[in-house]
Write a protein that holds these residues in place. Structure first.
Motif, PDB file in Angstrom:
ATOM      1  N   GLY A  69       0.810  -1.210   0.000  1.00  0.00           N
ATOM      2  CA  GLY A  69       0.000   0.000   0.000  1.00  0.00           C
ATOM      3  C   GLY A  69       0.845   1.262   0.000  1.00  0.00           C
ATOM      4  O   GLY A  69       0.523   2.239  -0.704  1.00  0.00           O
ATOM      5  N   ASN A  70       1.931   1.273   0.781  1.00  0.00           N
ATOM      6  CA  ASN A  70       2.809   2.436   0.807  1.00  0.00           C
ATOM      7  C   ASN A  70       3.424   2.698  -0.559  1.00  0.00           C
ATOM      8  O   ASN A  70       3.491   3.846  -1.016  1.00  0.00           O
ATOM      9  CB  ASN A  70       3.929   2.236   1.840  1.00  0.00           C
ATOM     10  N   THR A  71       3.870   1.647  -1.223  1.00  0.00           N
ATOM     11  CA  THR A  71       4.503   1.805  -2.532  1.00  0.00           C
ATOM     12  C   THR A  71       3.523   2.354  -3.556  1.00  0.00           C
ATOM     13  O   THR A  71       3.856   3.271  -4.323  1.00  0.00           O
ATOM     14  CB  THR A  71       5.065   0.454  -3.010  1.00  0.00           C
ATOM     15  N   LEU A  72       2.324   1.790  -3.601  1.00  0.00           N
ATOM     16  CA  LEU A  72       1.336   2.259  -4.573  1.00  0.00           C
ATOM     17  C   LEU A  72       0.928   3.709  -4.303  1.00  0.00           C
ATOM     18  O   LEU A  72       0.805   4.509  -5.239  1.00  0.00           O
ATOM     19  CB  LEU A  72       0.105   1.352  -4.542  1.00  0.00           C
ATOM     20  N   MET A  73       0.741   4.043  -3.025  1.00  0.00           N
ATOM     21  CA  MET A  73       0.352   5.417  -2.698  1.00  0.00           C
ATOM     22  C   MET A  73       1.441   6.405  -3.098  1.00  0.00           C
ATOM     23  O   MET A  73       1.166   7.427  -3.747  1.00  0.00           O
ATOM     24  CB  MET A  73       0.061   5.538  -1.205  1.00  0.00           C
ATOM     25  N   ILE A  74       2.685   6.120  -2.732  1.00  0.00           N
ATOM     26  CA  ILE A  74       3.787   7.017  -3.056  1.00  0.00           C
ATOM     27  C   ILE A  74       3.976   7.111  -4.567  1.00  0.00           C
ATOM     28  O   ILE A  74       4.174   8.211  -5.122  1.00  0.00           O
ATOM     29  CB  ILE A  74       5.082   6.528  -2.371  1.00  0.00           C
ATOM     30  N   LEU A 255       4.469 -10.480  -6.996  1.00  0.00           N
ATOM     31  CA  LEU A 255       3.361  -9.583  -6.672  1.00  0.00           C
ATOM     32  C   LEU A 255       3.727  -8.123  -6.961  1.00  0.00           C
ATOM     33  O   LEU A 255       2.866  -7.313  -7.316  1.00  0.00           O
ATOM     34  CB  LEU A 255       2.966  -9.742  -5.205  1.00  0.00           C
ATOM     35  N   THR A 256       5.005  -7.773  -6.812  1.00  0.00           N
ATOM     36  CA  THR A 256       5.444  -6.413  -7.096  1.00  0.00           C
ATOM     37  C   THR A 256       5.325  -6.085  -8.578  1.00  0.00           C
ATOM     38  O   THR A 256       5.093  -4.923  -8.947  1.00  0.00           O
ATOM     39  CB  THR A 256       6.904  -6.225  -6.638  1.00  0.00           C
ATOM     40  N   ALA A 257       5.479  -7.089  -9.430  1.00  0.00           N
ATOM     41  CA  ALA A 257       5.413  -6.847 -10.875  1.00  0.00           C
ATOM     42  C   ALA A 257       3.993  -6.577 -11.361  1.00  0.00           C
ATOM     43  O   ALA A 257       3.822  -6.030 -12.456  1.00  0.00           O
ATOM     44  CB  ALA A 257       5.993  -8.046 -11.619  1.00  0.00           C
ATOM     45  N   ILE A 258       2.989  -6.934 -10.575  1.00  0.00           N
ATOM     46  CA  ILE A 258       1.603  -6.776 -11.032  1.00  0.00           C
ATOM     47  C   ILE A 258       1.249  -5.315 -11.304  1.00  0.00           C
ATOM     48  O   ILE A 258       0.700  -4.994 -12.364  1.00  0.00           O
ATOM     49  CB  ILE A 258       0.641  -7.419 -10.011  1.00  0.00           C
ATOM     50  N   PRO A 259       1.514  -4.358 -10.385  1.00  0.00           N
ATOM     51  CA  PRO A 259       1.154  -2.970 -10.689  1.00  0.00           C
ATOM     52  C   PRO A 259       1.860  -2.415 -11.921  1.00  0.00           C
ATOM     53  O   PRO A 259       1.261  -1.674 -12.696  1.00  0.00           O
ATOM     54  CB  PRO A 259       1.575  -2.211  -9.422  1.00  0.00           C
ATOM     55  N   THR A 260       3.138  -2.763 -12.097  1.00  0.00           N
ATOM     56  CA  THR A 260       3.879  -2.260 -13.253  1.00  0.00           C
ATOM     57  C   THR A 260       3.272  -2.770 -14.548  1.00  0.00           C
ATOM     58  O   THR A 260       3.091  -2.003 -15.512  1.00  0.00           O
ATOM     59  CB  THR A 260       5.350  -2.689 -13.157  1.00  0.00           C
ATOM     60  N   VAL A 261       2.942  -4.051 -14.591  1.00  0.00           N
ATOM     61  CA  VAL A 261       2.321  -4.612 -15.793  1.00  0.00           C
ATOM     62  C   VAL A 261       0.952  -3.990 -16.033  1.00  0.00           C
ATOM     63  O   VAL A 261       0.568  -3.684 -17.168  1.00  0.00           O
ATOM     64  CB  VAL A 261       2.213  -6.149 -15.665  1.00  0.00           C
ATOM     65  N   ALA A 262       0.199  -3.773 -14.949  1.00  0.00           N
ATOM     66  CA  ALA A 262      -1.133  -3.168 -15.086  1.00  0.00           C
ATOM     67  C   ALA A 262      -1.035  -1.740 -15.613  1.00  0.00           C
ATOM     68  O   ALA A 262      -1.810  -1.330 -16.488  1.00  0.00           O
ATOM     69  CB  ALA A 262      -1.854  -3.198 -13.740  1.00  0.00           C
ATOM     70  N   VAL A 263      -0.086  -0.959 -15.091  1.00  0.00           N
ATOM     71  CA  VAL A 263       0.082   0.420 -15.558  1.00  0.00           C
ATOM     72  C   VAL A 263       0.521   0.441 -17.010  1.00  0.00           C
ATOM     73  O   VAL A 263       0.037   1.250 -17.815  1.00  0.00           O
ATOM     74  CB  VAL A 263       1.098   1.160 -14.666  1.00  0.00           C
ATOM     75  N   PHE A 264       1.434  -0.450 -17.378  1.00  0.00           N
ATOM     76  CA  PHE A 264       1.872  -0.506 -18.774  1.00  0.00           C
ATOM     77  C   PHE A 264       0.724  -0.884 -19.700  1.00  0.00           C
ATOM     78  O   PHE A 264       0.549  -0.291 -20.771  1.00  0.00           O
ATOM     79  CB  PHE A 264       3.006  -1.517 -18.931  1.00  0.00           C
TER      80      PHE A 264
END
Length: 282
Positions: A69-74, A255-264
């Motif tokens: 949550g901290n990473t996504l918010m920042i 799990l960390t790669a999921i947001p990056t792939v989603a944003v891309f």
């Protein structure tokens, strides 16, 4: 043989490069689903069965959800702020002529020649003082880290966007102003739709950089619950715990790669077709 000399070697090279690129990914996936969860028991292909125990242990034994949550918010707040501020600065440098414009552009360029971490001692002392007066911008606060990331991203993003803004004909601005549009309307309703690709690229690069950033995050965020993914996962594979926590570490990286792939995936259509779509709408 003629086909092999003309085209076949290209297929062989492509297959070799693909295998070389996929091998680390396969190893990480195999380690994440390895039920033993240790480095010594991990192989390229699962040899001890497949289990999701590393994922369950990751959430139960560590504050991984807080790190996530901290990473996504920042990352989200920094990306949105940096893209908007950089676009506004690039629009000003591209469209207006004012005293100090050339000096400002050259200063931004010169500053980017030096890595940001060279100033980490000065930034540390600066925020130590700031935290005494405004604790919400001190250490172990996401707002302080966001300010540091903004300082590093605004310069390079402004230069990238300024060059892209220069390719948009200024006649569009003049026509809109002749019709009664304000500079704000020109910026938001005409220019931004035309420069969507550079906005998407800048946002994507900033998001990836923030998710993977470790040095400043490790200095600013020391409380266990305030850490980002990069800092938290790095602590899991310290010299004395690499063997035991390697499976959880690999599960966390997946799990960390999921947001990056989603944003891309979300920004891909803007990167590919943003300029053409904006020109047609304009």
């Amino acid at each position: 043989m003629k086909w092999l000399r003309t085209f076949g070697w290209r297929h062989l090279v492509a297959i070799a490069v693909t295998i070389f690129a996929l091998t680390p990914i396969v190893f990480v996936v195999s380690s994440a689903f390895n039920p033993l969860g240790t480095l010594s028991s991990t192989s390229l292909l699962p040899s001890h069965g497949v289990s999701a125990s590393n994922f369950a242990q990751l959430f139960s034994d560590t504050p991984f959800a807080s790190w996530y949550g901290n990473t996504l918010m920042i990352a989200v707040l920094t990306v949105v702020s940096s893209v908007l501020l950089s676009a506004a600065a690039a629009f000003a440098f591209s469209r207006f002529r004012f005293a100090g414009r050339r000096v400002g552009l050259l200063s931004l360029l010169l500053i980017q020649m030096f890595p940001q971490f060279l100033a980490i001692v000065a930034i540390y002392l600066m925020f130590s003082t700031v935290g005494d007066y405004w604790p919400q911008f001190g250490f172990n606060t996401p707002s302080g880290l966001i300010l540091v990331y903004l300082g590093g991203a605004l310069g390079v993003n402004t230069w990238l966007m300024k060059g892209f803004f220069d390719t948009v004909p200024i006649e569009l601005d003049e026509s809109a102003i002749m019709d009664g549009a304000t500079h704000a309307q020109v910026f938001f309703r005409i220019i931004l739709p035309l420069v969507t690709p550079i906005l998407a690229i800048s946002g994507l690069l900033a998001f990836i950089g923030i998710v993977n950033e470790y040095i400043f995050a490790s200095v600013f965020l020391t409380d266990p619950d305030s850490k980002t993914l990069a800092v938290g996962l790095a602590g899991m594979v310290a010299s004395n715990s690499r063997e035991a926590n390697f499976g959880m570490f690999c599960a966390g990286t997946l799990l960390t790669a999921i947001p990056t792939v989603a944003v891309f995936g979300f920004l891909q259509r803007y990167i590919v077709g943003g300029l053409t779509a904006g020109a047609v709408k304009g």
